[in-house]
Design a protein around this motif. Structure first.
Motif, PDB file in Angstrom:
ATOM      1  N   LEU A  53       0.885  -1.156   0.000  1.00 40.78           N
ATOM      2  CA  LEU A  53       0.000   0.000   0.000  1.00 40.78           C
ATOM      3  C   LEU A  53       0.926   1.210   0.000  1.00 40.78           C
ATOM      4  N   VAL A  54       1.016   1.891  -1.135  1.00 36.99           N
ATOM      5  CA  VAL A  54       1.894   3.048  -1.276  1.00 36.99           C
ATOM      6  C   VAL A  54       1.128   4.291  -0.829  1.00 36.99           C
ATOM      7  N   VAL A  55       1.727   5.010   0.114  1.00 38.85           N
ATOM      8  CA  VAL A  55       1.125   6.244   0.629  1.00 38.85           C
ATOM      9  C   VAL A  55       2.095   7.403   0.412  1.00 38.85           C
ATOM     10  N   ASP A  56       1.537   8.623   0.384  1.00 35.90           N
ATOM     11  CA  ASP A  56       2.418   9.788   0.315  1.00 35.90           C
ATOM     12  C   ASP A  56       2.985  10.046   1.704  1.00 35.90           C
ATOM     13  N   ALA A  57       3.933  10.964   1.795  1.00 39.95           N
ATOM     14  CA  ALA A  57       4.640  11.198   3.059  1.00 39.95           C
ATOM     15  C   ALA A  57       3.708  11.593   4.199  1.00 39.95           C
ATOM     16  N   GLY A  58       2.612  12.263   3.900  1.00 38.22           N
ATOM     17  CA  GLY A  58       1.665  12.670   4.938  1.00 38.22           C
ATOM     18  C   GLY A  58       0.605  11.628   5.253  1.00 38.22           C
ATOM     19  N   ARG A  59       0.662  10.491   4.566  1.00 34.31           N
ATOM     20  CA  ARG A  59      -0.346   9.424   4.711  1.00 34.31           C
ATOM     21  C   ARG A  59      -1.759   9.934   4.448  1.00 34.31           C
ATOM     22  N   GLU A  60      -1.862  10.896   3.560  1.00 24.75           N
ATOM     23  CA  GLU A  60      -3.174  11.456   3.202  1.00 24.75           C
ATOM     24  C   GLU A  60      -3.709  10.867   1.904  1.00 24.75           C
ATOM     25  N   ARG A  61      -2.781  10.291   1.096  1.00 19.84           N
ATOM     26  CA  ARG A  61      -3.178   9.722  -0.186  1.00 19.84           C
ATOM     27  C   ARG A  61      -2.559   8.344  -0.365  1.00 19.84           C
ATOM     28  N   VAL A  62      -3.245   7.494  -1.133  1.00 21.72           N
ATOM     29  CA  VAL A  62      -2.747   6.168  -1.479  1.00 21.72           C
ATOM     30  C   VAL A  62      -2.679   6.060  -3.000  1.00 21.72           C
ATOM     31  N   LEU A  63      -1.651   5.368  -3.477  1.00 22.95           N
ATOM     32  CA  LEU A  63      -1.485   5.138  -4.904  1.00 22.95           C
ATOM     33  C   LEU A  63      -2.067   3.769  -5.228  1.00 22.95           C
ATOM     34  N   LEU A  64      -3.059   3.746  -6.098  1.00 21.85           N
ATOM     35  CA  LEU A  64      -3.719   2.495  -6.474  1.00 21.85           C
ATOM     36  C   LEU A  64      -3.580   2.261  -7.971  1.00 21.85           C
ATOM     37  N   THR A  65      -3.647   1.004  -8.354  1.00 28.79           N
ATOM     38  CA  THR A  65      -3.578   0.617  -9.753  1.00 28.79           C
ATOM     39  C   THR A  65      -4.931   0.077 -10.206  1.00 28.79           C
ATOM     40  N   LEU A  66      -5.354   0.517 -11.380  1.00 32.83           N
ATOM     41  CA  LEU A  66      -6.520  -0.083 -12.023  1.00 32.83           C
ATOM     42  C   LEU A  66      -5.966  -1.283 -12.786  1.00 32.83           C
ATOM     43  N   HIS A  67      -6.018  -2.427 -12.153  1.00 36.67           N
ATOM     44  CA  HIS A  67      -5.329  -3.628 -12.625  1.00 36.67           C
ATOM     45  C   HIS A  67      -5.877  -4.083 -13.974  1.00 36.67           C
ATOM     46  N   ARG A  68      -4.974  -4.356 -14.885  1.00 40.94           N
ATOM     47  CA  ARG A  68      -5.348  -4.710 -16.258  1.00 40.94           C
ATOM     48  C   ARG A  68      -6.177  -5.994 -16.317  1.00 40.94           C
ATOM     49  N   LEU A  69      -5.827  -7.018 -15.567  1.00 39.28           N
ATOM     50  CA  LEU A  69      -6.553  -8.288 -15.627  1.00 39.28           C
ATOM     51  C   LEU A  69      -7.807  -8.295 -14.757  1.00 39.28           C
ATOM     52  N   VAL A  70      -7.702  -7.716 -13.576  1.00 40.72           N
ATOM     53  CA  VAL A  70      -8.805  -7.779 -12.611  1.00 40.72           C
ATOM     54  C   VAL A  70      -9.858  -6.717 -12.912  1.00 40.72           C
ATOM     55  N   GLY A  71      -9.428  -5.553 -13.413  1.00 39.15           N
ATOM     56  CA  GLY A  71     -10.368  -4.503 -13.789  1.00 39.15           C
ATOM     57  C   GLY A  71     -10.904  -3.705 -12.622  1.00 39.15           C
ATOM     58  N   THR A  72     -10.210  -3.719 -11.500  1.00 37.84           N
ATOM     59  CA  THR A  72     -10.622  -2.933 -10.333  1.00 37.84           C
ATOM     60  C   THR A  72      -9.389  -2.290  -9.717  1.00 37.84           C
ATOM     61  N   ALA A 137       6.087   6.891  -0.167  1.00 36.86           N
ATOM     62  CA  ALA A 137       6.787   7.618  -1.217  1.00 36.86           C
ATOM     63  C   ALA A 137       7.492   8.789  -0.542  1.00 36.86           C
ATOM     64  N   THR A 138       8.818   8.745  -0.506  1.00 29.82           N
ATOM     65  CA  THR A 138       9.586   9.752   0.236  1.00 29.82           C
ATOM     66  C   THR A 138      10.070  10.892  -0.645  1.00 29.82           C
ATOM     67  N   ALA A 139       9.937  10.739  -1.961  1.00 32.21           N
ATOM     68  CA  ALA A 139      10.372  11.797  -2.882  1.00 32.21           C
ATOM     69  C   ALA A 139       9.152  12.241  -3.687  1.00 32.21           C
ATOM     70  N   GLY A 140       9.331  12.503  -4.970  1.00 32.28           N
ATOM     71  CA  GLY A 140       8.225  12.920  -5.825  1.00 32.28           C
ATOM     72  C   GLY A 140       7.140  11.865  -5.909  1.00 32.28           C
ATOM     73  N   THR A 141       5.973  12.278  -6.319  1.00 38.02           N
ATOM     74  CA  THR A 141       4.850  11.353  -6.420  1.00 38.02           C
ATOM     75  C   THR A 141       4.377  11.226  -7.869  1.00 38.02           C
ATOM     76  N   ASP A 142       5.280  11.540  -8.819  1.00 35.62           N
ATOM     77  CA  ASP A 142       4.961  11.378 -10.228  1.00 35.62           C
ATOM     78  C   ASP A 142       5.232   9.939 -10.625  1.00 35.62           C
ATOM     79  N   TYR A 143       4.192   9.217 -10.938  1.00 35.40           N
ATOM     80  CA  TYR A 143       4.294   7.795 -11.233  1.00 35.40           C
ATOM     81  C   TYR A 143       4.300   7.548 -12.739  1.00 35.40           C
ATOM     82  N   VAL A 144       4.602   6.304 -13.099  1.00 32.90           N
ATOM     83  CA  VAL A 144       4.565   5.847 -14.480  1.00 32.90           C
ATOM     84  C   VAL A 144       3.664   4.621 -14.513  1.00 32.90           C
ATOM     85  N   VAL A 145       2.692   4.605 -15.404  1.00 30.61           N
ATOM     86  CA  VAL A 145       1.772   3.473 -15.516  1.00 30.61           C
ATOM     87  C   VAL A 145       2.505   2.319 -16.206  1.00 30.61           C
ATOM     88  N   SER A 146       2.537   1.160 -15.553  1.00 32.30           N
ATOM     89  CA  SER A 146       3.216  -0.014 -16.125  1.00 32.30           C
ATOM     90  C   SER A 146       2.251  -0.781 -17.024  1.00 32.30           C
TER      91      SER A 146
END
Length: 176
Positions: A53-72, A137-146
């Motif tokens: 569970l990836v969170v930002d430094a303030g634990r105010e946001r979570v990074l989630l993936t819209l999973h390609r196979l599962v669709g959620t 995430a201790t640095a930037g929060t700019d992600y790349v979609v895999s």
């Protein structure tokens, strides 16, 4: 120490937060004791996985993936690989690969365990015995979609997507 031994040590040393998590821990430990190959996707009908569970430094946001196979929307994570030496390291590797984020910091203690049946993909009809870790995430929060995702997005912990998997909602609630 092997990955199998590390997973056993992590689960043995972990204090579950409630009776349901304690029962899952005992199930995972029995699985590992009975299956020398229990860390690998080839182990059926169950195998250990590692997620984050990836969170930002303030634990105010979570990074989630819209999973390609599962669709959620799910947390990041997946199967252990032969080069993994620790369960937390496998979760951190998965989080890095699936997000493109650098300088992630992982709490080595599990946050939650989740046993779930896969209904799609190469492990269809197998159970994931997922060990879920907290990653910051201790640095930037700019992600790349895999290639494993349709999308990635930051969500406020109090503004999660409507189609969120129930186990992920429970995972976010454990942030306290």
């Amino acid at each position: 120490m092997t990955l199998h031994a590390d997973a056993t040590a992590v689960l043995t040393g972990w204090t579950p937060p409630d009776a349901e998590q304690a029962a899952l821990r005992e199930h995972y430990l029995r699985h590992l004791a009975d299956h020398p190959d229990g860390m690998w996707r080839s182990s059926r009908p169950e195998h250990i996985t590692a997620s984050a569970l990836v969170v930002d430094a303030g634990r105010e946001r979570v990074l989630l993936t819209l999973h390609r196979l599962v669709g959620t929307w799910l947390q990041l994570g997946g199967h252990c690989e032969p080069g993994d030496t620790t369960l937390a390291g496998a979760a951190l590797r998965e989080a890095t690969e699936e997000s493109g984020l650098a300088e992630l910091k992982i709490d080595p203690e599990p946050l939650q365990l989740s046993r779930h049946l896969l209904e799609a993909g190469g492990c269809k009809d197998a159970y994931h015995l997922d060990v879920q870790f907290l990653v910051t995430a201790t640095a930037g929060t700019d992600y790349v979609v895999s290639e494993e995702s349709h999308d990635l997005a930051w969500f406020g912990v109090d503004a999660l997507p409507a189609d969120l998997d129930a186990t992920v909602a429970a995972l976010v609630r454990r942030l306290g």
